[in-house]
Enzyme design. Sequence first.
Site, PDB file in Angstrom:
ATOM      1  N   HIS A 111       6.280  -7.260 -24.432  1.00 42.28           N
ATOM      2  CA  HIS A 111       5.293  -6.660 -23.522  1.00 42.28           C
ATOM      3  C   HIS A 111       4.024  -7.483 -23.536  1.00 42.28           C
ATOM      4  O   HIS A 111       3.568  -7.903 -24.604  1.00 42.28           O
ATOM      5  CB  HIS A 111       4.953  -5.226 -23.952  1.00 42.28           C
ATOM      6  CG  HIS A 111       6.122  -4.313 -23.838  1.00 42.28           C
ATOM      7  ND1 HIS A 111       7.099  -4.230 -24.785  1.00 42.28           N
ATOM      8  CD2 HIS A 111       6.485  -3.459 -22.845  1.00 42.28           C
ATOM      9  CE1 HIS A 111       8.020  -3.364 -24.404  1.00 42.28           C
ATOM     10  NE2 HIS A 111       7.678  -2.880 -23.225  1.00 42.28           N
ATOM     11  N   LYS A 136      14.375  -7.116 -22.635  1.00 39.56           N
ATOM     12  CA  LYS A 136      13.395  -6.450 -21.768  1.00 39.56           C
ATOM     13  C   LYS A 136      12.091  -7.253 -21.800  1.00 39.56           C
ATOM     14  O   LYS A 136      11.547  -7.492 -22.880  1.00 39.56           O
ATOM     15  CB  LYS A 136      13.148  -5.021 -22.276  1.00 39.56           C
ATOM     16  CG  LYS A 136      12.145  -4.248 -21.446  1.00 39.56           C
ATOM     17  CD  LYS A 136      11.834  -2.899 -22.083  1.00 39.56           C
ATOM     18  CE  LYS A 136      10.847  -2.115 -21.237  1.00 39.56           C
ATOM     19  NZ  LYS A 136      10.209  -1.025 -21.987  1.00 39.56           N
ATOM     20  N   GLN A 199       3.620   2.715 -13.192  1.00 36.63           N
ATOM     21  CA  GLN A 199       4.901   3.413 -13.347  1.00 36.63           C
ATOM     22  C   GLN A 199       5.110   4.421 -12.216  1.00 36.63           C
ATOM     23  O   GLN A 199       4.186   5.137 -11.842  1.00 36.63           O
ATOM     24  CB  GLN A 199       4.880   4.183 -14.664  1.00 36.63           C
ATOM     25  CG  GLN A 199       6.029   3.876 -15.550  1.00 36.63           C
ATOM     26  CD  GLN A 199       5.957   4.629 -16.864  1.00 36.63           C
ATOM     27  OE1 GLN A 199       5.114   5.499 -17.065  1.00 36.63           O
ATOM     28  NE2 GLN A 199       6.836   4.282 -17.766  1.00 36.63           N
ATOM     29  N   THR A 278      -0.133  -4.087   7.828  1.00 33.31           N
ATOM     30  CA  THR A 278      -1.290  -3.247   8.137  1.00 33.31           C
ATOM     31  C   THR A 278      -2.574  -3.922   7.657  1.00 33.31           C
ATOM     32  O   THR A 278      -2.542  -5.077   7.198  1.00 33.31           O
ATOM     33  CB  THR A 278      -1.068  -1.816   7.564  1.00 33.31           C
ATOM     34  OG1 THR A 278      -2.138  -0.992   8.000  1.00 33.31           O
ATOM     35  CG2 THR A 278      -0.994  -1.791   6.043  1.00 33.31           C
ATOM     36  N   LYS A 282      -3.125  -8.165   9.817  1.00 36.51           N
ATOM     37  CA  LYS A 282      -2.427  -8.284  11.103  1.00 36.51           C
ATOM     38  C   LYS A 282      -2.628  -9.645  11.775  1.00 36.51           C
ATOM     39  O   LYS A 282      -1.705 -10.177  12.388  1.00 36.51           O
ATOM     40  CB  LYS A 282      -2.835  -7.140  12.039  1.00 36.51           C
ATOM     41  CG  LYS A 282      -2.277  -5.788  11.566  1.00 36.51           C
ATOM     42  CD  LYS A 282      -2.548  -4.668  12.559  1.00 36.51           C
ATOM     43  CE  LYS A 282      -1.980  -3.359  12.025  1.00 36.51           C
ATOM     44  NZ  LYS A 282      -2.152  -2.248  12.948  1.00 36.51           N
ATOM     45  N   ASP A 319       2.462  -1.548  17.904  1.00 34.45           N
ATOM     46  CA  ASP A 319       1.392  -0.556  18.096  1.00 34.45           C
ATOM     47  C   ASP A 319       1.122  -0.317  19.586  1.00 34.45           C
ATOM     48  O   ASP A 319       0.953   0.827  20.023  1.00 34.45           O
ATOM     49  CB  ASP A 319       0.072  -1.043  17.463  1.00 34.45           C
ATOM     50  CG  ASP A 319       0.056  -0.867  15.949  1.00 34.45           C
ATOM     51  OD1 ASP A 319       0.808  -0.018  15.437  1.00 34.45           O
ATOM     52  OD2 ASP A 319      -0.720  -1.590  15.287  1.00 34.45           O
TER      53      ASP A 319
HETATM   54  P1  NAP Z   1     -10.985  -1.139  12.530  1.00 33.77           P
HETATM   55  O1  NAP Z   1     -10.514  -2.450  13.025  1.00 33.77           O
HETATM   56  O2  NAP Z   1     -11.636  -1.041  11.210  1.00 33.77           O
HETATM   57  O3  NAP Z   1     -12.019  -0.539  13.627  1.00 33.77           O
HETATM   58  C1  NAP Z   1     -12.678   0.656  13.426  1.00 33.77           C
HETATM   59  C2  NAP Z   1     -13.519   1.016  14.636  1.00 33.77           C
HETATM   60  O4  NAP Z   1     -14.076   2.309  14.415  1.00 33.77           O
HETATM   61  C3  NAP Z   1     -14.673   0.086  14.880  1.00 33.77           C
HETATM   62  O5  NAP Z   1     -14.867  -0.031  16.260  1.00 33.77           O
HETATM   63  C4  NAP Z   1     -15.851   0.809  14.219  1.00 33.77           C
HETATM   64  O6  NAP Z   1     -17.087   0.550  14.821  1.00 33.77           O
HETATM   65  C5  NAP Z   1     -15.496   2.231  14.499  1.00 33.77           C
HETATM   66  N1  NAP Z   1     -16.090   3.130  13.512  1.00 33.77           N
HETATM   67  C6  NAP Z   1     -15.787   3.209  12.198  1.00 33.77           C
HETATM   68  N2  NAP Z   1     -16.531   4.171  11.605  1.00 33.77           N
HETATM   69  C7  NAP Z   1     -17.322   4.688  12.563  1.00 33.77           C
HETATM   70  C8  NAP Z   1     -18.312   5.709  12.575  1.00 33.77           C
HETATM   71  N3  NAP Z   1     -18.602   6.398  11.470  1.00 33.77           N
HETATM   72  N4  NAP Z   1     -18.933   5.988  13.731  1.00 33.77           N
HETATM   73  C9  NAP Z   1     -18.624   5.312  14.859  1.00 33.77           C
HETATM   74  N5  NAP Z   1     -17.691   4.339  14.905  1.00 33.77           N
HETATM   75  C10 NAP Z   1     -17.048   4.037  13.781  1.00 33.77           C
HETATM   76  O7  NAP Z   1      -9.798  -0.086  12.512  1.00 33.77           O
HETATM   77  P2  NAP Z   1      -8.488  -0.040  13.454  1.00 33.77           P
HETATM   78  O8  NAP Z   1      -7.396  -0.802  12.818  1.00 33.77           O
HETATM   79  O9  NAP Z   1      -8.876  -0.365  14.841  1.00 33.77           O
HETATM   80  O10 NAP Z   1      -8.091   1.506  13.323  1.00 33.77           O
HETATM   81  C11 NAP Z   1      -8.873   2.497  13.948  1.00 33.77           C
HETATM   82  C12 NAP Z   1      -8.144   3.831  13.915  1.00 33.77           C
HETATM   83  O11 NAP Z   1      -6.899   3.714  14.559  1.00 33.77           O
HETATM   84  C13 NAP Z   1      -7.848   4.344  12.519  1.00 33.77           C
HETATM   85  O12 NAP Z   1      -8.344   5.639  12.424  1.00 33.77           O
HETATM   86  C14 NAP Z   1      -6.348   4.390  12.393  1.00 33.77           C
HETATM   87  O13 NAP Z   1      -5.916   5.578  11.757  1.00 33.77           O
HETATM   88  C15 NAP Z   1      -5.915   4.422  13.827  1.00 33.77           C
HETATM   89  N6  NAP Z   1      -4.599   3.758  13.990  1.00 33.77           N
HETATM   90  C16 NAP Z   1      -3.541   4.569  14.246  1.00 33.77           C
HETATM   91  C17 NAP Z   1      -2.293   4.021  14.407  1.00 33.77           C
HETATM   92  C18 NAP Z   1      -1.128   4.924  14.690  1.00 33.77           C
HETATM   93  O14 NAP Z   1       0.010   4.461  14.647  1.00 33.77           O
HETATM   94  N7  NAP Z   1      -1.340   6.177  14.987  1.00 33.77           N
HETATM   95  C19 NAP Z   1      -2.107   2.617  14.335  1.00 33.77           C
HETATM   96  C20 NAP Z   1      -3.235   1.810  14.089  1.00 33.77           C
HETATM   97  C21 NAP Z   1      -4.476   2.405  13.933  1.00 33.77           C
HETATM   98  P3  NAP Z   1     -18.020  -0.691  14.391  1.00 33.77           P
HETATM   99  O15 NAP Z   1     -17.534  -1.855  15.210  1.00 33.77           O
HETATM  100  O16 NAP Z   1     -19.363  -0.231  14.723  1.00 33.77           O
HETATM  101  O17 NAP Z   1     -17.812  -0.881  12.902  1.00 33.77           O
END
Ligand code: NAP
Length: 524
Positions: A111, A136, A199, A278, A282, A319
């Site tokens: 270990h 192991k 674990q 994710t 990406k 997506d």
């Molecule tokens: P991201 O690239 O981090 O972008 C986040 C966005 O939200 C930015 O425009 C950010 O604004 C804004 N934001 C964050 N906090 C905020 C706040 N408190 N007030 C106002 N605006 C705020 O994230 P993403 O990958 O695009 O994902 C965004 C959402 O999509 C997530 O909630 C995720 O769950 C959802 N999603 C869902 C799926 C699905 O399959 N259902 C797939 C992908 C993503 P700023 O530019 O000002 O920072």
Amino acid sequence: MICVTLGRTRHRQIMTEHANLAQRGAELVELRLDWISRTPRVGELLRNRPTATVVTIRLPADGGRFSGSEEVRQTLLREAIAAGVEYVDLEEELASKIRRYGKTKRIISYHNMQETPDDLEEIHERLSKLDADVVKVVTMANSPIDNVRLLNLVKNSKVPTVAFCMGEYGLVSRILCGKFGAPFTYCTFSKERVMAPGQLPFDEMKKLYRFDQINEATAVFGVLGDPIGHSWSPLLHNASFKRMGLNAVYLPIRVPPDDFQETLKAFDSLGIRGYSVTIPHKEAALAFADQANELTQKIGAANTLYRNSAGLWRATNTDLPAAMQSLELGLAAKEETGLSGKRVLLLGAGGAARAIGLGLVQAGAVLTLSNRSKDRGKALADDLGCQFITWANRGSQSVDIIVNCTPIGMFPEMNQSPYEQYWFRDGTIVFDTIYNPENTMLLREAREHRCLTVSGIEMFIRQAAAQFKRFTGRDVSLDDMRTTLRRAISPVRVKTDDGHEAPSEAAPRDTTNPPPGDSPTAES
Ligand code: NAP
């Protein structure tokens, strides 16, 4: 086989839990005598043991707790052998002091709680020569690539070898050691009782990852992210493999951003056939791929990597189509089709907004984008060729569809919404990409104002189903995926067959969360 490690301070607790594990289907249990607070009564623990057993007495330097003398430790191990225990675990320095006797098999172990050392092969060779039935080797992973080195040991060894990494990066080798020939892997009694970093609990190892069924032919897939512990993709994909009887496993794989390319190249030798991708990988996934379709290149980000028939890595983005199909659900609930000419307000300017915005523009929607940071929002609006409005003005437009691509309202900050409720207009379609919780505050308030709502669950299961098709060539049932995901994210949990926690049957259902088919919305 799965070996479950049991460490308790009292004899009675050990015996009760050993019996419980046997009932739950455990075949091999490791009794960690170093955890017992008094001098262990070996005979009593082994007399009516309900499963094959490994006896181990670990020192603090190797992650154990034994504080007695070396003489006592050796006496206890000899007692276990005399009682005919199936296995004893002996560290290198002990192996020559405790002789083989009777039918007891010898696990010769190493270990390293700090790192995966450079001289792994030499260590393994030394251990192999100590009259080992099983070698192991367990080390701390400081990078995902350490997994590959441990798995190569398993693969290339002539003596049966269990080798895997501890720590958050180590899950890959804990599970895949079975594919490369390890006679067993180790896990813990329950998630509250983790005894070594990284674990997995027995139920997860057995029911979610189905370790007992992993063999050389098992196809391997995974999701790459950092962090990755929160991902529901392993649950969705593994549950689908199980339902369809496929010999395949899907792993959560944490990869730090700077190590992305190097890790994927190193993982080539593991024969992984496909990855979901994710945050934050990406863009890097697209750069890594040998090929990508035009749409994925246009989005500039891939959420899927899979090998094509020529063995090349192909990148795609599931997506975007999943989001468009989810919006079609909303339109269908209004007995409408097609996004052409629809006025859409898109909230956010991150990765999800970029992909969905592109899909909306391509479908002929009249798009307005609003984002908290003006510069980022304006830049995306310019790229998409659409109008930008400031965050303060996001309620000023009259629109047919609102799409939330911000994390506002996501677990655990569930009492927030990106849109004031008095801005809603009757009949608007509101699509929240958030899927945990299913019923976000945005959707609940939208329904109160007679809007039609679509939950992020619809997008999530559709992007996963499209990945599943790329990975396996098989169509998966969206209803099954939806049920699996809903159970997993429900706030009231009980243990289920797949080793996860699911909603209690007795749990009162949120009245704002109508069951499928009951709803005036397009949620299901
Ligand atoms: P991201 O690239 O981090 O972008 C986040 C966005 O939200 C930015 O425009 C950010 O604004 C804004 N934001 C964050 N906090 C905020 C706040 N408190 N007030 C106002 N605006 C705020 O994230 P993403 O990958 O695009 O994902 C965004 C959402 O999509 C997530 O909630 C995720 O769950 C959802 N999603 C869902 C799926 C699905 O399959 N259902 C797939 C992908 C993503 P700023 O530019 O000002 O920072």
